[in-house]
Design a protein around this motif. Structure first.
Motif, PDB file in Angstrom:
ATOM      1  N   ASP A 145       0.496  -1.452   0.039  1.00 51.82           N
ATOM      2  CA  ASP A 145       0.006  -0.588  -0.031  1.00 51.82           C
ATOM      3  C   ASP A 145       0.313   1.553  -0.464  1.00 51.82           C
ATOM      4  O   ASP A 145       0.687   2.268   0.828  1.00 51.82           O
ATOM      5  CB  ASP A 145      -1.257   0.116   1.397  1.00 51.82           C
ATOM      6  N   VAL A 146       2.106   1.378  -0.393  1.00 47.64           N
ATOM      7  CA  VAL A 146       2.880   2.662  -0.364  1.00 47.64           C
ATOM      8  C   VAL A 146       3.722   2.566  -2.251  1.00 47.64           C
ATOM      9  O   VAL A 146       3.894   1.212  -3.015  1.00 47.64           O
ATOM     10  CB  VAL A 146       4.508   2.326   0.359  1.00 47.64           C
ATOM     11  N   VAL A 147       3.307   3.963  -2.844  1.00 46.73           N
ATOM     12  CA  VAL A 147       3.640   4.085  -3.856  1.00 46.73           C
ATOM     13  C   VAL A 147       4.934   5.428  -4.277  1.00 46.73           C
ATOM     14  O   VAL A 147       4.479   6.083  -3.523  1.00 46.73           O
ATOM     15  CB  VAL A 147       2.403   3.861  -5.403  1.00 46.73           C
ATOM     16  N   GLY A 151      10.604   3.403  -7.260  1.00 46.17           N
ATOM     17  CA  GLY A 151      10.546   1.901  -6.653  1.00 46.17           C
ATOM     18  C   GLY A 151       9.454   1.976  -7.835  1.00 46.17           C
ATOM     19  O   GLY A 151       9.088   2.310  -8.734  1.00 46.17           O
ATOM     20  N   LEU A 152       9.880   0.605  -7.662  1.00 41.14           N
ATOM     21  CA  LEU A 152       8.415  -0.040  -8.826  1.00 41.14           C
ATOM     22  C   LEU A 152       7.296  -0.833  -7.642  1.00 41.14           C
ATOM     23  O   LEU A 152       7.149  -0.815  -6.942  1.00 41.14           O
ATOM     24  CB  LEU A 152       8.800  -1.162  -9.324  1.00 41.14           C
ATOM     25  N   LEU A 153       5.948  -0.482  -8.618  1.00 40.99           N
ATOM     26  CA  LEU A 153       5.311  -0.570  -7.963  1.00 40.99           C
ATOM     27  C   LEU A 153       4.662  -2.485  -8.097  1.00 40.99           C
ATOM     28  O   LEU A 153       4.095  -2.535  -9.612  1.00 40.99           O
ATOM     29  CB  LEU A 153       3.519  -0.345  -8.452  1.00 40.99           C
ATOM     30  N   LEU A 195       3.978  -5.347 -13.187  1.00 42.11           N
ATOM     31  CA  LEU A 195       5.028  -4.347 -12.311  1.00 42.11           C
ATOM     32  C   LEU A 195       4.953  -3.772 -13.069  1.00 42.11           C
ATOM     33  O   LEU A 195       5.285  -3.561 -15.004  1.00 42.11           O
ATOM     34  CB  LEU A 195       6.161  -5.525 -12.251  1.00 42.11           C
ATOM     35  N   LEU A 196       5.050  -2.224 -12.494  1.00 46.22           N
ATOM     36  CA  LEU A 196       5.228  -1.233 -13.338  1.00 46.22           C
ATOM     37  C   LEU A 196       6.162   0.493 -12.437  1.00 46.22           C
ATOM     38  O   LEU A 196       6.645   0.060 -11.367  1.00 46.22           O
ATOM     39  CB  LEU A 196       3.494  -0.070 -13.441  1.00 46.22           C
ATOM     40  N   ALA A 197       6.757   0.860 -12.984  1.00 44.68           N
ATOM     41  CA  ALA A 197       7.413   2.643 -13.090  1.00 44.68           C
ATOM     42  C   ALA A 197       6.008   2.879 -12.548  1.00 44.68           C
ATOM     43  O   ALA A 197       5.757   3.479 -13.588  1.00 44.68           O
ATOM     44  CB  ALA A 197       8.219   2.469 -14.192  1.00 44.68           C
ATOM     45  N   PRO A 198       5.320   3.831 -11.308  1.00 39.45           N
ATOM     46  CA  PRO A 198       4.629   4.274 -11.616  1.00 39.45           C
ATOM     47  C   PRO A 198       4.780   5.722 -12.275  1.00 39.45           C
ATOM     48  O   PRO A 198       5.742   6.082 -11.660  1.00 39.45           O
ATOM     49  CB  PRO A 198       4.426   4.599  -9.810  1.00 39.45           C
ATOM     50  N   LEU A 234      -3.285   3.456  -1.689  1.00 39.17           N
ATOM     51  CA  LEU A 234      -2.447   3.521  -1.395  1.00 39.17           C
ATOM     52  C   LEU A 234      -1.104   5.106  -0.549  1.00 39.17           C
ATOM     53  O   LEU A 234      -1.840   6.653  -1.363  1.00 39.17           O
ATOM     54  CB  LEU A 234      -1.159   3.559  -2.889  1.00 39.17           C
ATOM     55  N   ARG A 235      -0.435   5.390  -0.562  1.00 36.77           N
ATOM     56  CA  ARG A 235      -0.236   6.499  -0.082  1.00 36.77           C
ATOM     57  C   ARG A 235       1.364   7.128  -0.722  1.00 36.77           C
ATOM     58  O   ARG A 235       2.190   5.617  -0.103  1.00 36.77           O
ATOM     59  CB  ARG A 235       0.269   6.495   1.598  1.00 36.77           C
ATOM     60  N   SER A 236       2.204   7.412  -1.082  1.00 37.37           N
ATOM     61  CA  SER A 236       3.348   7.749  -1.119  1.00 37.37           C
ATOM     62  C   SER A 236       3.939   8.733  -0.244  1.00 37.37           C
ATOM     63  O   SER A 236       3.748   9.667   0.342  1.00 37.37           O
ATOM     64  CB  SER A 236       3.238   9.189  -2.500  1.00 37.37           C
TER      65      SER A 236
END
Length: 357
Positions: A145-147, A151-153, A195-198, A234-236
């Motif tokens: 739950d972190v973006v 990093g990658l999600l 898998l993605l680079a947000p 999600l939270r950054s």
């Protein structure tokens, strides 16, 4: 007699995947429907008269509460008042009433038992095929739950696959206050994992670090576009600077889409740059809200929890071996913070804090 309906629903908070029963109401009824039912059972009653009596009853319950009474409607409900406040001494004045006074409505055990005995249960089938997001994890911090754009999600679940080339679906990150970006940088696209680079939309204020994750796809060439929304927000990570200088700070944290932060960091004691987490969670035993500091691993080290009962300042202690000895925070909007934790975070909200001296 109508049945009480339920359907199995994916519980996205468990790994491995599990399901939970979801009550599906047949309809929502109010004064009009209930008064019509009463008059149908009692043909001599006039609807206007019944409406007047019911309205008068509701008003009298309110009046009794205002006069300090507890209202007990035997075998059905009880209505009472309660206070949620923290006093440092018995001589402290109460905080403002609009911050601490609550009205509680409780069903009697007699009513609960009667409903349990009378109902007939009907199971509904699973909802139509949709993308189901079970877990969203930041692969750099290894936290769910972190973006973060650093990093990658990693998204895991079922029925996730869509085709970027055919444009038959999309993955979207949307700020709860503003902004919405369709994601384009994928390292993996499959039916059970993405898998993605947000790429995060910029929101108005730094404390608006909350995002909604959704995936849409078509399962046939001309099929309906179906969207699955991750049940958790999600939270950054939030970057806070100046903690080592002793200055009075004002950094918003632990907030959703609000235009003013529910909690602010006002100071602290930090010897070296460090990344920590701060948790706002409802205790399952007493139902109260607590804040505490955590390290960067689940089930790792933690500071002492501090109970929150109203707006005001708190000092949180660091966890063992932390470079952060203490963190001073001020709760600015306790009712909305509590509501946020309950409604959107199933009782536990966590922010990642990148602390710099």
């Amino acid at each position: 007699m109508a049945t009480v309906q339920w359907r199995p629903e994916v519980n996205a908070l468990t790994n491995p995947l599990s399901y939970r029963p979801r009550f599906v109401p047949n309809e929502t009824v109010g004064y009009t429907e209930l008064i019509a039912d009463i008059c149908k059972d009692n043909p001599n009653y006039n609807e206007a008269t019944v409406q007047s009596i019911v309205s008068s009853l509701m008003k009298k319950i309110e009046d009794r509460l205002v006069n300090g009474c507890r209202v007990n409607l035997e075998n059905y409900f009880s209505v009472s008042l309660s206070f949620t406040a923290r006093l440092n001494s018995p001589d402290d004045p109460l905080p403002p009433i609009d911050e601490i006074l609550q009205v509680r409505i409780s069903a009697s055990q007699t009513l609960v038992n009667s409903v349990r005995q009378r109902i007939q249960i009907e199971k509904l089938p699973l909802a139509k095929k949709l993308p189901v997001i079970a877990i969203a994890e930041d692969t750099c911090l290894r936290l769910n739950d972190v973006v973060s754009t650093n990093g990658l999600l990693k998204i895991t679940g079922t029925n996730l696959l869509f085709d970027q080339v055919q444009q038959n679906g999309e993955c979207v990150l949307e700020g709860t206050r503003s902004g919405k970006i369709t994601q384009t940088r994928f390292g993996l696209l499959s039916n059970t994992a993405i898998l993605l680079a947000p790429n995060l939309p910029i929101q108005e204020d730094p404390w608006n670090n909350e995002y909604i994750l959704s995936i849409s796809t078509r399962y046939t060439e001309n099929g309906t576009l179906r969207t699955g929304i991750y049940q958790r927000r999600l939270r950054s990570p939030l970057t806070l600077t100046g903690l080592g200088g002793g200055a009075i700070l004002d950094f918003g944290i632990l907030t959703g889409s609000a235009t003013a932060p529910y909690v602010t960091v006002t100071g602290g004691t930090l010897t070296t740059n460090e990344t920590v987490r701060i948790q706002a969670a409802i205790n399952s035993h007493d139902g109260q809200l607590y804040l505490k500091l955590l390290d960067m691993s689940e089930n790792g080290r933690a500071g002492s929890p501090m109970q929150v009962l109203a707006n005001g300042p708190l000092t949180l202690t660091g966890f063992p071996e932390s470079k952060l000895t203490s963190l001073k925070v001020t709760v600015n909007n306790y009712p909305d913070l509590l509501d946020l934790v309950k409604r959107f975070y199933t009782g536990r909200l966590v922010d990642v804090l990148v602390l710099q001296v």
